[in-house]
Write a protein that holds these residues in place. Structure first.
Motif, PDB file in Angstrom:
ATOM      1  N   LEU A 360       0.834  -1.209   0.000  1.00 18.92           N
ATOM      2  CA  LEU A 360       0.000   0.000   0.000  1.00 18.92           C
ATOM      3  C   LEU A 360       0.867   1.257   0.000  1.00 18.92           C
ATOM      4  O   LEU A 360       0.588   2.230  -0.720  1.00 18.92           O
ATOM      5  N   LEU A 361       1.931   1.263   0.790  1.00 22.34           N
ATOM      6  CA  LEU A 361       2.818   2.418   0.847  1.00 22.34           C
ATOM      7  C   LEU A 361       3.577   2.613  -0.460  1.00 22.34           C
ATOM      8  O   LEU A 361       3.811   3.751  -0.893  1.00 22.34           O
ATOM      9  N   VAL A 362       3.963   1.515  -1.106  1.00 17.69           N
ATOM     10  CA  VAL A 362       4.651   1.630  -2.392  1.00 17.69           C
ATOM     11  C   VAL A 362       3.713   2.228  -3.438  1.00 17.69           C
ATOM     12  O   VAL A 362       4.111   3.092  -4.229  1.00 17.69           O
ATOM     13  N   ILE A 363       2.455   1.770  -3.445  1.00 18.40           N
ATOM     14  CA  ILE A 363       1.467   2.332  -4.382  1.00 18.40           C
ATOM     15  C   ILE A 363       1.282   3.814  -4.121  1.00 18.40           C
ATOM     16  O   ILE A 363       1.240   4.642  -5.057  1.00 18.40           O
ATOM     17  N   TYR A 453      -2.776   7.534 -11.971  1.00 20.06           N
ATOM     18  CA  TYR A 453      -2.939   6.726 -10.759  1.00 20.06           C
ATOM     19  C   TYR A 453      -3.167   5.255 -11.113  1.00 20.06           C
ATOM     20  O   TYR A 453      -2.643   4.352 -10.447  1.00 20.06           O
ATOM     21  N   SER A 454      -3.957   5.014 -12.137  1.00 22.86           N
ATOM     22  CA  SER A 454      -4.221   3.636 -12.551  1.00 22.86           C
ATOM     23  C   SER A 454      -2.948   2.964 -13.046  1.00 22.86           C
ATOM     24  O   SER A 454      -2.685   1.794 -12.731  1.00 22.86           O
ATOM     25  N   THR A 455      -2.122   3.714 -13.789  1.00 22.49           N
ATOM     26  CA  THR A 455      -0.851   3.164 -14.272  1.00 22.49           C
ATOM     27  C   THR A 455       0.079   2.838 -13.119  1.00 22.49           C
ATOM     28  O   THR A 455       0.730   1.782 -13.103  1.00 22.49           O
ATOM     29  N   ALA A 456       0.160   3.729 -12.149  1.00 19.68           N
ATOM     30  CA  ALA A 456       1.016   3.488 -10.986  1.00 19.68           C
ATOM     31  C   ALA A 456       0.534   2.279 -10.197  1.00 19.68           C
ATOM     32  O   ALA A 456       1.346   1.460  -9.732  1.00 19.68           O
ATOM     33  N   TYR A 457      -0.770   2.124 -10.060  1.00 27.00           N
ATOM     34  CA  TYR A 457      -1.320   0.982  -9.315  1.00 27.00           C
ATOM     35  C   TYR A 457      -1.001  -0.335 -10.022  1.00 27.00           C
ATOM     36  O   TYR A 457      -0.547  -1.301  -9.401  1.00 27.00           O
ATOM     37  N   GLU A 458      -1.217  -0.370 -11.344  1.00 22.66           N
ATOM     38  CA  GLU A 458      -0.952  -1.596 -12.092  1.00 22.66           C
ATOM     39  C   GLU A 458       0.541  -1.928 -12.076  1.00 22.66           C
ATOM     40  O   GLU A 458       0.923  -3.099 -11.993  1.00 22.66           O
ATOM     41  N   ALA A 470      11.979  -4.719  -2.248  1.00 23.71           N
ATOM     42  CA  ALA A 470      12.792  -3.504  -2.385  1.00 23.71           C
ATOM     43  C   ALA A 470      12.511  -2.530  -1.243  1.00 23.71           C
ATOM     44  O   ALA A 470      13.429  -1.857  -0.747  1.00 23.71           O
ATOM     45  N   LEU A 471      11.255  -2.451  -0.815  1.00 23.31           N
ATOM     46  CA  LEU A 471      10.912  -1.588   0.315  1.00 23.31           C
ATOM     47  C   LEU A 471      11.595  -2.056   1.590  1.00 23.31           C
ATOM     48  O   LEU A 471      12.130  -1.251   2.367  1.00 23.31           O
ATOM     49  N   MET A 472      11.603  -3.378   1.821  1.00 19.62           N
ATOM     50  CA  MET A 472      12.248  -3.914   3.014  1.00 19.62           C
ATOM     51  C   MET A 472      13.764  -3.746   2.950  1.00 19.62           C
ATOM     52  O   MET A 472      14.423  -3.550   3.979  1.00 19.62           O
ATOM     53  N   ALA A 473      14.332  -3.812   1.745  1.00 20.63           N
ATOM     54  CA  ALA A 473      15.766  -3.556   1.602  1.00 20.63           C
ATOM     55  C   ALA A 473      16.099  -2.121   1.978  1.00 20.63           C
ATOM     56  O   ALA A 473      17.087  -1.848   2.676  1.00 20.63           O
ATOM     57  N   GLN A 474      15.270  -1.188   1.536  1.00 19.92           N
ATOM     58  CA  GLN A 474      15.475   0.206   1.901  1.00 19.92           C
ATOM     59  C   GLN A 474      15.330   0.409   3.401  1.00 19.92           C
ATOM     60  O   GLN A 474      16.092   1.165   4.015  1.00 19.92           O
ATOM     61  N   LYS A 475      14.377  -0.294   4.002  1.00 22.50           N
ATOM     62  CA  LYS A 475      14.154  -0.171   5.441  1.00 22.50           C
ATOM     63  C   LYS A 475      15.368  -0.675   6.219  1.00 22.50           C
ATOM     64  O   LYS A 475      15.782  -0.069   7.211  1.00 22.50           O
ATOM     65  N   THR A 476      15.950  -1.794   5.787  1.00 21.95           N
ATOM     66  CA  THR A 476      17.105  -2.362   6.482  1.00 21.95           C
ATOM     67  C   THR A 476      18.338  -1.486   6.330  1.00 21.95           C
ATOM     68  O   THR A 476      19.029  -1.178   7.312  1.00 21.95           O
ATOM     69  N   LEU A 477      18.612  -1.080   5.086  1.00 20.80           N
ATOM     70  CA  LEU A 477      19.823  -0.295   4.841  1.00 20.80           C
ATOM     71  C   LEU A 477      19.715   1.113   5.416  1.00 20.80           C
ATOM     72  O   LEU A 477      20.729   1.794   5.568  1.00 20.80           O
ATOM     73  N   ARG A 478      18.499   1.540   5.728  1.00 22.12           N
ATOM     74  CA  ARG A 478      18.323   2.858   6.330  1.00 22.12           C
ATOM     75  C   ARG A 478      19.053   2.962   7.667  1.00 22.12           C
ATOM     76  O   ARG A 478      19.532   4.032   8.050  1.00 22.12           O
TER      77      ARG A 478
END
Length: 679
Positions: A360-363, A453-458, A470-478
């Motif tokens: 949800l946060l990535v979207i 918005y529809s393009t970003a969601y898809e 990728a989000l979790m990788a960013q969270k760890t390396l933060r």
């Protein structure tokens, strides 16, 4: 014992906790390795193939031979393992650099953009193949040297900033590399604090020497708080405290008079100052790579709160201003109230480890980025129409309704525009101009925004798993990109700021002891829980190393392997025996295997013959053969079509043979009857 019941191992020797040290190539040598790899990819992908032929797991293009050539492109003496390790340690870093080169070429040479993007994808896929291959050979070498070690490359006669493959893949958003199993396992080890940064060399990482130790004192130490998992827990706790303090402060105003700053309000400002200083410090050490959507979100929230805090201090200070103190006090609380949605939304940042919230946060992040295009177009159109209306307003020499026009144009974007105010204003030009503006904004621009918005969601949903990783990788390396010698999580970093001037005048060893003592007092409850947790985990790690398995093995007890898992309950909350859990695990495994073997041998006809396993292996030979030999899909399709035609021909021959046999039989049956009739 059946082979499928035995635990699988990669033959890794964990007898030594610290990995061997390796020399690293110099920046010019790394540049040559990148050039060799680029030459290889250029030759392997000379034309525009279908991307699926390259990105599939057993590609006929990026086959086993190409993977071997990629390793040989790093150089080194073939019969010297130390030389091979030295130069092949940068292969992932170099492939990522080559990928960035292809992306630059795609941006500048648009006529070949698709080919360059395909070659960039090939470079990422080679990274994934190397990671998965090395994970089965030497996991420690993969984690410590290939992924975590920071390297410097010389580009355009200038040495770059030291960076490792983990950070580079995340900054480039290479989801193919991030989604590989070895990359995710390395992140998991970093998240747990099993891999830590070397105290002697900031460019290298080492395996934590206390991972398998069952001594309580080895884990009860403030240095363990450098672990991203524990820092995340502390941040979550402080975030809830911050939310409670904000709620108390923003709702405590009960009189028009200026009240002095109370204790809880002071603690709230203390939290805010600590968080702001932490963001500035990390941005300074990491650079622009640290700036992201959620950092900007936090920055906007802290800016609002800091603005309110400054005005609040002005209201209670003896400073004389043009307005009375009550005015600044009122404005301060009103500004602080505007930060409420951001303070509550900020909690989502610490729930992103859950897959649903993370996606949800990535979207949401992609949608906000896509909104930039909409607001840029909207700004140009609003300015154009605004100038037209201002010109109509000043055509008679007086500007009378300029500000109502500006307000109405902005309200039109939100669907609350009014047409009646243009009925008596410069007819019919103002009416025509406003109808045109309403049509462009309501029909064209808003539909463009919906499409974006529809393009970003898809885009996110189609690749949701990789985007989440990728989000979790960013969270760890933060937490580890800007490591601190002493971990003071905001707002406790203000304590460090207060102590630093005094510690500078003390001997280094004494200053370190004082800092450790202060952190032990501040984090005592958390350190106690960390030590108990890690001591229990250390017993399982010791068991894995005794069995020559990897440190993260036997964490879950799956149904299809009777010898996996570990009996944690036998150790208790604080293990008081070195072998209680190990003995219980071995006893359970032995019993499970015996029961399974007895049940299978109960019926002698139940056992599956060995030919069945050989048949299964032969069924997957075409895929493995293609990856090994490099036979393309086209040749495989030709082979498959020829096989189908041969089978069809054989079937027709069998049918004709059966027809001939049946006719022959009928003739033989009729022959005696004809002889008897003639007689």
């Amino acid at each position: 014992m059946p082979s499928y019941l035995l635990p699988t191992t990669n033959g890794i020797d964990w007898s030594s906790e610290q990995p061997p040290t390796y020399d690293v190539p110099n920046p010019r040598q790394i540049l040559r390795i990148c050039l060799n790899l680029k030459y290889l990819i250029d030759k392997v992908v000379p034309i525009l193939y279908d991307e699926k032929l390259i990105m599939c797991d057993h590609s006929r293009i990026l086959n086993k031979h190409v993977l071997s050539l990629a390793r040989e492109a790093c150089g080194g003496k073939k019969d010297d393992p130390k030389s091979i390790h030295k130069y092949q340690s940068v292969i992932i870093f170099s492939l990522l650099k080559v990928c960035s080169w292809y992306w630059d070429l795609a941006a500048t040479e648009l006529h070949n953009a698709e080919l360059y993007c395909l070659r960039a994808s090939a470079a990422q896929q080679l990274c994934k193949l190397v990671i998965e291959q090395e994970e089965g050979r030497e996991a420690q070498f993969l984690f410590i040297q290939m992924l975590c070690r920071r390297y410097v490359i010389n580009e355009n006669d200038e040495d770059s900033i030291a960076e490792n493959a983990l950070e580079l893949a995340m900054d480039m958003h290479c989801t193919t590399v991030i989604g590989s199993s070895g990359y995710q396992r390395c992140l998991k080890w970093l998240w747990r604090g099993w891999i830590i940064q070397s105290r002697c060399d900031h460019k290298s990482y080492v395996i934590c020497d206390s991972v398998s130790s069952s001594k309580f004192t080895r884990h009860f130490h403030p240095d363990r708080l450098k672990t991203p998992m524990y820092q995340n827990i502390i941040n979550i706790m402080f975030s809830f405290v911050f939310l409670v303090l904000y709620t108390v402060v923003v709702n405590s105003k009960d009189s028009k008079a200026v009240q002095p700053i109370e204790f809880l309000e002071g603690i709230f400002y203390f939290f805010t100052l600590g968080s702001v200083l932490d963001e500035i410090s990390k941005c300074y050490h990491v650079g622009w790579s640290y700036i992201g959507f959620w950092n900007s979100f936090n920055g906007a929230m802290y800016f609002i709160i800091m603005s309110s805090m400054i005005l609040r201090v002005v209201s209670v200070s003896p400073i004389q201003t043009h307005y009375p103190a009550e005015y600044w006090d009122k404005i301060s609380y009103r500004i602080l109230s505007c930060a409420a949605p951001m303070v509550w939304t900020r909690l989502l940042l610490y729930l992103e480890s859950k897959r649903f919230v993370g996606a949800l946060l990535v979207i949401l992040k992609h949608m906000m980025k896509e909104s930039i295009v909409f607001f840029f177009l909207l700004l140009l159109i609003v300015l154009g129409f605004l100038q037209g209306f201002v010109g109509l307003d000043s055509s008679d020499g007086n500007r009378e309704i300029t500000w109502p026009i500006v307000s109405n144009l902005l309200l039109t974007v939100l669907g609350a525009g009014r047409f009646d105010m243009f009925d008596d204003f410069a007819p019919p030009f103002a009416t025509i101009l406003y109808y045109s503006y309403s049509f462009v904004v309501s029909v064209i621009l808003l539909n463009i925004l919906i499409a974006l918005y529809s393009t970003a969601y898809e885009k996110v949903i189609d690749n949701a798993v990789d985007e989440y990783m990728a989000l979790m990788a960013q969270k760890t390396l933060r937490y580890i990109r800007a490591p601190d010698e002493d971990v003071y999580v905001p707002p406790l970093n203000l304590v460090e700021l207060f102590l630093t001037p005094f510690l500078h005048f003390l001997p280094p060893k004494m200053a370190k002891r004082i800092s450790v003592f202060v952190m032990t007092i501040l984090y005592f409850p958390l350190l106690l829980g960390v030590a108990v947790k890690e001591v229990r985990e250390a017993k399982r790690v010791f068991y894995n190393r005794m069995k020559k398995q990897e440190d993260d093995a036997n964490e879950t007890d799956v149904a299809w392997d009777l010898t996996d898992g570990y009996v944690d309950e036998a150790d208790g909350w604080i293990p008081n025996s070195e072998s209680s859990g190990i003995m219980a695990t071995q006893k359970r495994n032995k019993r499970s295997l015996k029961l399974q073997k007895d049940a299978e041998n109960a019926d002698p006809d139940f056992k599956v013959k060995g030919e069945w396993f050989q048949s299964v292996k032969s069924a997957i030979q075409p895929v493995e053969h293609g990856f090994t030999s490099g036979i393309g899909w086209e040749m495989y399709d030709v082979y498959r079509e020829a096989t189908e035609q041969r089978e069809a021909s054989d079937k027709k021959i069998d049918e004709l043979t059966m027809m001939v046999e049946s006719l022959t039989k009928m003739v033989k049956e009729l022959a005696p009857q004809s002889d008897s009739s003639e007689k």
